[in-house]
Scaffold this motif. Structure first.
Motif, PDB file in Angstrom:
ATOM      1  N   GLY A  17      -0.791 -14.326 -12.753  1.00 50.61           N
ATOM      2  CA  GLY A  17      -1.406 -14.146 -14.062  1.00 50.61           C
ATOM      3  C   GLY A  17      -2.535 -13.130 -14.091  1.00 50.61           C
ATOM      4  N   ARG A  18      -2.958 -12.636 -12.950  1.00 52.09           N
ATOM      5  CA  ARG A  18      -4.079 -11.685 -12.919  1.00 52.09           C
ATOM      6  C   ARG A  18      -3.604 -10.261 -13.175  1.00 52.09           C
ATOM      7  NH1 ARG A  18      -8.557 -13.166  -8.303  1.00 52.09           N
ATOM      8  NH2 ARG A  18      -8.957 -15.309  -8.971  1.00 52.09           N
ATOM      9  N   ASP A  19      -4.552  -9.459 -13.689  1.00 51.36           N
ATOM     10  CA  ASP A  19      -4.257  -8.061 -14.004  1.00 51.36           C
ATOM     11  C   ASP A  19      -4.629  -7.157 -12.838  1.00 51.36           C
ATOM     12  OD1 ASP A  19      -3.005  -7.433 -16.273  1.00 51.36           O
ATOM     13  OD2 ASP A  19      -4.790  -7.246 -17.527  1.00 51.36           O
ATOM     14  N   ALA A  56      -9.727  -7.329   5.455  1.00 54.33           N
ATOM     15  CA  ALA A  56     -10.636  -6.305   5.966  1.00 54.33           C
ATOM     16  C   ALA A  56     -10.618  -5.071   5.062  1.00 54.33           C
ATOM     17  CB  ALA A  56     -10.242  -5.927   7.393  1.00 54.33           C
ATOM     18  N   TYR A  57      -9.423  -4.680   4.619  1.00 50.41           N
ATOM     19  CA  TYR A  57      -9.286  -3.534   3.718  1.00 50.41           C
ATOM     20  C   TYR A  57     -10.002  -3.786   2.400  1.00 50.41           C
ATOM     21  CZ  TYR A  57      -6.943  -0.432   0.350  1.00 50.41           C
ATOM     22  OH  TYR A  57      -6.660   0.477  -0.652  1.00 50.41           O
ATOM     23  N   ALA A  58      -9.893  -4.999   1.875  1.00 51.33           N
ATOM     24  CA  ALA A  58     -10.541  -5.333   0.608  1.00 51.33           C
ATOM     25  C   ALA A  58     -12.049  -5.125   0.701  1.00 51.33           C
ATOM     26  CB  ALA A  58     -10.219  -6.772   0.217  1.00 51.33           C
ATOM     27  N   VAL A  59     -12.641  -5.574   1.798  1.00 49.02           N
ATOM     28  CA  VAL A  59     -14.085  -5.408   1.991  1.00 49.02           C
ATOM     29  C   VAL A  59     -14.436  -3.927   2.118  1.00 49.02           C
ATOM     30  CG1 VAL A  59     -16.013  -5.864   3.551  1.00 49.02           C
ATOM     31  CG2 VAL A  59     -14.376  -7.681   3.041  1.00 49.02           C
ATOM     32  N   LEU A  60     -13.660  -3.187   2.932  1.00 53.82           N
ATOM     33  CA  LEU A  60     -13.940  -1.772   3.152  1.00 53.82           C
ATOM     34  C   LEU A  60     -13.785  -0.960   1.870  1.00 53.82           C
ATOM     35  CD1 LEU A  60     -12.072  -1.343   6.560  1.00 53.82           C
ATOM     36  CD2 LEU A  60     -14.542  -1.157   6.205  1.00 53.82           C
ATOM     37  N   ARG A  61     -12.750  -1.249   1.104  1.00 52.53           N
ATOM     38  CA  ARG A  61     -12.502  -0.468  -0.116  1.00 52.53           C
ATOM     39  C   ARG A  61     -13.597  -0.710  -1.155  1.00 52.53           C
ATOM     40  NH1 ARG A  61      -9.430  -0.713  -5.037  1.00 52.53           N
ATOM     41  NH2 ARG A  61      -8.612   1.365  -5.543  1.00 52.53           N
ATOM     42  N   GLU A  62     -13.998  -1.957  -1.330  1.00 52.66           N
ATOM     43  CA  GLU A  62     -15.057  -2.237  -2.286  1.00 52.66           C
ATOM     44  C   GLU A  62     -16.387  -1.662  -1.814  1.00 52.66           C
ATOM     45  OE1 GLU A  62     -15.343  -6.271  -3.561  1.00 52.66           O
ATOM     46  OE2 GLU A  62     -13.461  -6.163  -4.714  1.00 52.66           O
ATOM     47  N   ALA A  63     -16.650  -1.737  -0.497  1.00 53.85           N
ATOM     48  CA  ALA A  63     -17.898  -1.182   0.039  1.00 53.85           C
ATOM     49  C   ALA A  63     -17.957   0.333  -0.157  1.00 53.85           C
ATOM     50  CB  ALA A  63     -18.023  -1.526   1.519  1.00 53.85           C
ATOM     51  N   ALA A  64     -16.780   0.973  -0.168  1.00 52.46           N
ATOM     52  CA  ALA A  64     -16.728   2.423  -0.369  1.00 52.46           C
ATOM     53  C   ALA A  64     -16.798   2.797  -1.849  1.00 52.46           C
ATOM     54  CB  ALA A  64     -15.444   2.978   0.241  1.00 52.46           C
ATOM     55  N   GLY A  65     -16.876   1.787  -2.721  1.00 51.92           N
ATOM     56  CA  GLY A  65     -16.946   2.047  -4.152  1.00 51.92           C
ATOM     57  C   GLY A  65     -15.636   2.519  -4.742  1.00 51.92           C
ATOM     58  N   ALA A  66     -14.506   2.186  -4.061  1.00 48.33           N
ATOM     59  CA  ALA A  66     -13.201   2.678  -4.513  1.00 48.33           C
ATOM     60  C   ALA A  66     -12.590   1.801  -5.597  1.00 48.33           C
ATOM     61  CB  ALA A  66     -12.244   2.784  -3.329  1.00 48.33           C
ATOM     62  N   GLY A  67     -13.119   0.589  -5.790  1.00 48.91           N
ATOM     63  CA  GLY A  67     -12.583  -0.273  -6.839  1.00 48.91           C
ATOM     64  C   GLY A  67     -12.405  -1.704  -6.392  1.00 48.91           C
ATOM     65  N   LEU A  68     -12.247  -2.590  -7.366  1.00 52.00           N
ATOM     66  CA  LEU A  68     -12.051  -4.002  -7.082  1.00 52.00           C
ATOM     67  C   LEU A  68     -10.808  -4.203  -6.220  1.00 52.00           C
ATOM     68  CD1 LEU A  68     -12.407  -6.998  -9.431  1.00 52.00           C
ATOM     69  CD2 LEU A  68     -10.218  -6.656  -8.261  1.00 52.00           C
ATOM     70  N   THR A  69     -10.953  -4.991  -5.160  1.00 48.21           N
ATOM     71  CA  THR A  69      -9.840  -5.225  -4.232  1.00 48.21           C
ATOM     72  C   THR A  69      -9.840  -6.683  -3.796  1.00 48.21           C
ATOM     73  OG1 THR A  69     -10.274  -2.990  -3.370  1.00 48.21           O
ATOM     74  CG2 THR A  69      -8.655  -4.323  -2.201  1.00 48.21           C
ATOM     75  N   ASP A  70      -8.743  -7.378  -4.065  1.00 54.02           N
ATOM     76  CA  ASP A  70      -8.581  -8.770  -3.653  1.00 54.02           C
ATOM     77  C   ASP A  70      -7.490  -8.857  -2.587  1.00 54.02           C
ATOM     78  OD1 ASP A  70     -10.460  -9.692  -5.523  1.00 54.02           O
ATOM     79  OD2 ASP A  70      -8.932  -9.822  -7.097  1.00 54.02           O
ATOM     80  N   ALA A  71      -7.557  -9.898  -1.751  1.00 55.51           N
ATOM     81  CA  ALA A  71      -6.524 -10.134  -0.750  1.00 55.51           C
ATOM     82  C   ALA A  71      -6.087 -11.594  -0.827  1.00 55.51           C
ATOM     83  CB  ALA A  71      -7.043  -9.813   0.649  1.00 55.51           C
ATOM     84  N   PHE A  72      -4.771 -11.824  -0.802  1.00 49.56           N
ATOM     85  CA  PHE A  72      -4.230 -13.174  -0.943  1.00 49.56           C
ATOM     86  C   PHE A  72      -3.119 -13.423   0.077  1.00 49.56           C
ATOM     87  CE2 PHE A  72      -5.430 -11.743  -5.229  1.00 49.56           C
ATOM     88  CZ  PHE A  72      -6.293 -12.753  -5.623  1.00 49.56           C
ATOM     89  N   PRO A  73      -2.968 -14.680   0.528  1.00 50.42           N
ATOM     90  CA  PRO A  73      -1.731 -15.030   1.226  1.00 50.42           C
ATOM     91  C   PRO A  73      -0.576 -14.782   0.257  1.00 50.42           C
ATOM     92  CG  PRO A  73      -3.372 -16.785   1.413  1.00 50.42           C
ATOM     93  CD  PRO A  73      -3.889 -15.827   0.394  1.00 50.42           C
ATOM     94  N   ALA A  74       0.526 -14.263   0.763  1.00 51.08           N
ATOM     95  CA  ALA A  74       1.632 -13.888  -0.122  1.00 51.08           C
ATOM     96  C   ALA A  74       2.114 -15.067  -0.964  1.00 51.08           C
ATOM     97  CB  ALA A  74       2.781 -13.328   0.698  1.00 51.08           C
ATOM     98  N   SER A  75       2.067 -16.267  -0.402  1.00 48.50           N
ATOM     99  CA  SER A  75       2.560 -17.439  -1.127  1.00 48.50           C
ATOM    100  C   SER A  75       1.594 -17.915  -2.206  1.00 48.50           C
ATOM    101  CB  SER A  75       2.829 -18.582  -0.148  1.00 48.50           C
ATOM    102  OG  SER A  75       1.643 -18.923   0.547  1.00 48.50           O
ATOM    103  N   GLU A  76       0.379 -17.350  -2.235  1.00 40.74           N
ATOM    104  CA  GLU A  76      -0.628 -17.792  -3.197  1.00 40.74           C
ATOM    105  C   GLU A  76      -1.041 -16.679  -4.158  1.00 40.74           C
ATOM    106  OE1 GLU A  76      -3.891 -19.572  -1.097  1.00 40.74           O
ATOM    107  OE2 GLU A  76      -2.569 -20.777   0.187  1.00 40.74           O
ATOM    108  N   PHE A  77      -0.196 -15.666  -4.299  1.00 39.13           N
ATOM    109  CA  PHE A  77      -0.564 -14.565  -5.176  1.00 39.13           C
ATOM    110  C   PHE A  77      -0.628 -15.025  -6.633  1.00 39.13           C
ATOM    111  CE2 PHE A  77       0.583 -10.992  -7.952  1.00 39.13           C
ATOM    112  CZ  PHE A  77      -0.441 -10.125  -7.630  1.00 39.13           C
ATOM    113  N   PRO A  78      -1.746 -14.732  -7.328  1.00 33.31           N
ATOM    114  CA  PRO A  78      -1.895 -15.181  -8.715  1.00 33.31           C
ATOM    115  C   PRO A  78      -1.191 -14.231  -9.686  1.00 33.31           C
ATOM    116  CG  PRO A  78      -3.897 -14.074  -7.993  1.00 33.31           C
ATOM    117  CD  PRO A  78      -2.960 -14.086  -6.808  1.00 33.31           C
TER     118      PRO A  78
END
Length: 224
Positions: free
Chosen positions: A74-76, A50-72
């Protein structure tokens, strides 16, 4: 169950505290324009999404959300936020450990003595939103309030509306607080009884929950 009712009723006040905390912890939380990942498990993951959607909608920046066991790994990202009410979820503790000093991490938790504080680089503690309930109520909503307020959302109207709803009497005809007796079923292990259950009085039926322990079939149908 009195504590559950109290915890639910306390949510508007918790949200107000979370809004104030978002200002005090502004430096710790993701800044505008940062690339952010949020990780959690169960309800905490849903809050992160929910935060990821709200933050991107507010133009605050790219925001991804992952299950802790599936965190990538290799991403920056510029910052990683972990959410855990207890701060003891193994998968959540692993993420900052695996990232080390490569990426700043922020833990959001309800317990000021939880292990996650020793794993993440920074922490935001919502101790006022800790709860006895097994199913999260005020921690989840207060965390979302914190993260929603941080990009600049005004929670005043939401807090006021929630306060009115908590104080308002139930509408006429609404169900009372009568105890609900849940039926109990057990697998019928007799020969030839595949895929069937027995209720507490020994009657067999298709797999599923059957009325038992003195609960009539009619009452059971109503409960379903």
């Amino acid at each position: 169950m009195l504590h559950v009712a109290e915890e639910i009723a306390s949510q508007p006040d918790c949200w107000a505290q979370a809004q104030r905390l978002s200002q005090r912890e502004a430096v710790m939380l993701p800044g505008r324009g940062e690339r952010v990942a949020v990780v959690g498990c169960g309800t905490s993951l849903f809050v992160g999404r929910a935060y990821a959607v709200l933050r991107e909608a507010a133009g605050a920046g790219l925001t991804d959300a992952f299950p802790a066991s599936e965190f990538p790994l290799g991403r920056d990202y510029d910052k990683v936020v972990t959410i855990s009410r207890s701060g003891t979820t193994t998968e959540v503790l692993d993420v900052p450990d695996m990232l080390g000093d490569r990426v700043p991490t922020v833990a959001i938790t309800a317990d000021p003595a939880s292990p996650v504080l020793d794993h993440a680089g920074h922490s935001v503690v919502l101790d006022f939103a800790d709860e006895r309930s097994v199913v999260q109520t005020r921690f989840a909503t207060s965390t979302l309030a914190l993260l929603r307020a941080h990009p600049g959302h005004d929670l005043g109207p939401v807090i006021a509306a929630a306060g009115e709803a908590v104080d308002a009497a139930l509408p006429e005809g609404a169900p009372g607080r009568e105890p609900v007796h849940l039926p109990r079923a057990r697998l019928d292990r007799r020969p030839g009884a595949r895929g069937r259950t027995q209720d507490a009085r020994g009657r067999a039926g298709p797999v599923g929950v059957l009325p038992g322990d003195g609960v009539s079939p009619r009452t059971h149908e109503h409960q379903r």
